[in-house]
Design a protein around this motif. Structure first.
Motif, PDB file in Angstrom:
ATOM      1  N   GLU A 262      14.262   1.618   2.464  1.00 48.43           N
ATOM      2  CA  GLU A 262      14.412   1.946   3.887  1.00 48.43           C
ATOM      3  C   GLU A 262      13.284   2.856   4.355  1.00 48.43           C
ATOM      4  O   GLU A 262      12.737   2.672   5.452  1.00 48.43           O
ATOM      5  CB  GLU A 262      15.756   2.608   4.144  1.00 48.43           C
ATOM      6  N   LEU A 263      12.946   3.862   3.552  1.00 48.68           N
ATOM      7  CA  LEU A 263      11.838   4.753   3.914  1.00 48.68           C
ATOM      8  C   LEU A 263      10.526   3.982   4.009  1.00 48.68           C
ATOM      9  O   LEU A 263       9.707   4.236   4.896  1.00 48.68           O
ATOM     10  CB  LEU A 263      11.703   5.883   2.893  1.00 48.68           C
ATOM     11  N   ALA A 264      10.325   3.042   3.105  1.00 50.53           N
ATOM     12  CA  ALA A 264       9.112   2.226   3.139  1.00 50.53           C
ATOM     13  C   ALA A 264       9.077   1.379   4.407  1.00 50.53           C
ATOM     14  O   ALA A 264       8.011   1.220   5.019  1.00 50.53           O
ATOM     15  CB  ALA A 264       9.038   1.341   1.900  1.00 50.53           C
TER      16      ALA A 264
ATOM     17  N   PRO B 178       1.254   0.686  11.507  1.00 47.90           N
ATOM     18  CA  PRO B 178       1.162  -0.773  11.368  1.00 47.90           C
ATOM     19  C   PRO B 178      -0.259  -1.325  11.352  1.00 47.90           C
ATOM     20  O   PRO B 178      -0.478  -2.451  10.939  1.00 47.90           O
ATOM     21  CB  PRO B 178       1.931  -1.284  12.592  1.00 47.90           C
ATOM     22  N   GLU B 179      -1.230  -0.552  11.768  1.00 50.89           N
ATOM     23  CA  GLU B 179      -2.598  -1.070  11.863  1.00 50.89           C
ATOM     24  C   GLU B 179      -3.385  -0.972  10.560  1.00 50.89           C
ATOM     25  O   GLU B 179      -4.440  -1.579  10.434  1.00 50.89           O
ATOM     26  CB  GLU B 179      -3.367  -0.354  12.980  1.00 50.89           C
ATOM     27  N   GLU B 180      -2.901  -0.263   9.579  1.00 52.84           N
ATOM     28  CA  GLU B 180      -3.618  -0.076   8.316  1.00 52.84           C
ATOM     29  C   GLU B 180      -3.139  -1.102   7.291  1.00 52.84           C
ATOM     30  O   GLU B 180      -2.066  -0.975   6.716  1.00 52.84           O
ATOM     31  CB  GLU B 180      -3.393   1.342   7.793  1.00 52.84           C
ATOM     32  N   GLN B 181      -3.973  -2.106   7.041  1.00 51.19           N
ATOM     33  CA  GLN B 181      -3.583  -3.207   6.141  1.00 51.19           C
ATOM     34  C   GLN B 181      -3.375  -2.747   4.700  1.00 51.19           C
ATOM     35  O   GLN B 181      -2.440  -3.188   4.041  1.00 51.19           O
ATOM     36  CB  GLN B 181      -4.632  -4.319   6.199  1.00 51.19           C
TER      37      GLN B 181
ATOM     38  N   LEU C 172      -0.082  -1.095   4.490  1.00 54.64           N
ATOM     39  CA  LEU C 172       1.008  -2.063   4.598  1.00 54.64           C
ATOM     40  C   LEU C 172       1.191  -2.844   3.299  1.00 54.64           C
ATOM     41  O   LEU C 172       2.323  -3.156   2.911  1.00 54.64           O
ATOM     42  CB  LEU C 172       0.757  -3.031   5.758  1.00 54.64           C
ATOM     43  N   LEU C 173       0.104  -3.156   2.621  1.00 56.43           N
ATOM     44  CA  LEU C 173       0.210  -3.835   1.328  1.00 56.43           C
ATOM     45  C   LEU C 173       0.922  -2.954   0.299  1.00 56.43           C
ATOM     46  O   LEU C 173       1.758  -3.426  -0.475  1.00 56.43           O
ATOM     47  CB  LEU C 173      -1.167  -4.235   0.817  1.00 56.43           C
TER      48      LEU C 173
ATOM     49  N   ILE D 187       5.988  -1.556  -2.621  1.00 55.34           N
ATOM     50  CA  ILE D 187       7.072  -0.601  -2.878  1.00 55.34           C
ATOM     51  C   ILE D 187       8.420  -1.248  -2.577  1.00 55.34           C
ATOM     52  O   ILE D 187       9.360  -1.136  -3.365  1.00 55.34           O
ATOM     53  CB  ILE D 187       6.879   0.695  -2.047  1.00 55.34           C
ATOM     54  N   ARG D 188       8.519  -1.932  -1.445  1.00 57.25           N
ATOM     55  CA  ARG D 188       9.788  -2.576  -1.086  1.00 57.25           C
ATOM     56  C   ARG D 188      10.177  -3.635  -2.116  1.00 57.25           C
ATOM     57  O   ARG D 188      11.345  -3.728  -2.502  1.00 57.25           O
ATOM     58  CB  ARG D 188       9.706  -3.179   0.314  1.00 57.25           C
TER      59      ARG D 188
END
Length: 111
Positions: A36-38, A46-49, A52-53, A58-59
């Motif tokens: 959930e934290l991730a 959201p703009e940093e790919q 986000l990877l 982690i999820r």
């Protein structure tokens, strides 16, 4: 005699706390919380790919940990290994919370 009883009671309480911390249900709960934290962290930046990877990884790992903790084989892990895993999860949680607290403010207007 009273001090002996108090010592035994403290030892029992400490043992029960450790058992609760190393129980598979505790790992499932921590994995769910980290997932959930991730998810929240992915919405903050959201703009940093690359970020986000990392969050996606982690999820996925937390979902895998939840599945593993449900299996009976998870209980066969030594207490030391489960303790190391718990420490690692707590560290990851702290890092995610720090990431969320360091997130840039969306608006400059005070709410």
């Amino acid at each position: 005699m009273l001090s002996w009883l108090q010592t035994k009671w403290r030892a029992l309480s400490e043992w029960r706390r450790k058992v609760r911390e190393l129980h598979p249900d505790a790992f499932r709960a921590m994995a769910g919380e980290l997932a959930e934290l991730a998810e929240v962290a992915s919405k903050v930046r959201p703009e940093e790919q690359a970020f986000l990877l990392k969050i996606r990884r982690i999820r996925q790992e937390m979902r895998e940990l939840e599945r593993l903790a449900e299996r009976p084989e998870f209980r066969l892990l030594s207490a030391k290994k489960r303790h190391e895993l718990r420490v690692s999860l707590l560290s990851s949680r702290e890092q995610l919370l720090k990431t969320l607290s360091d997130a840039p403010v969306v608006t400059t207007t005070p709410q």
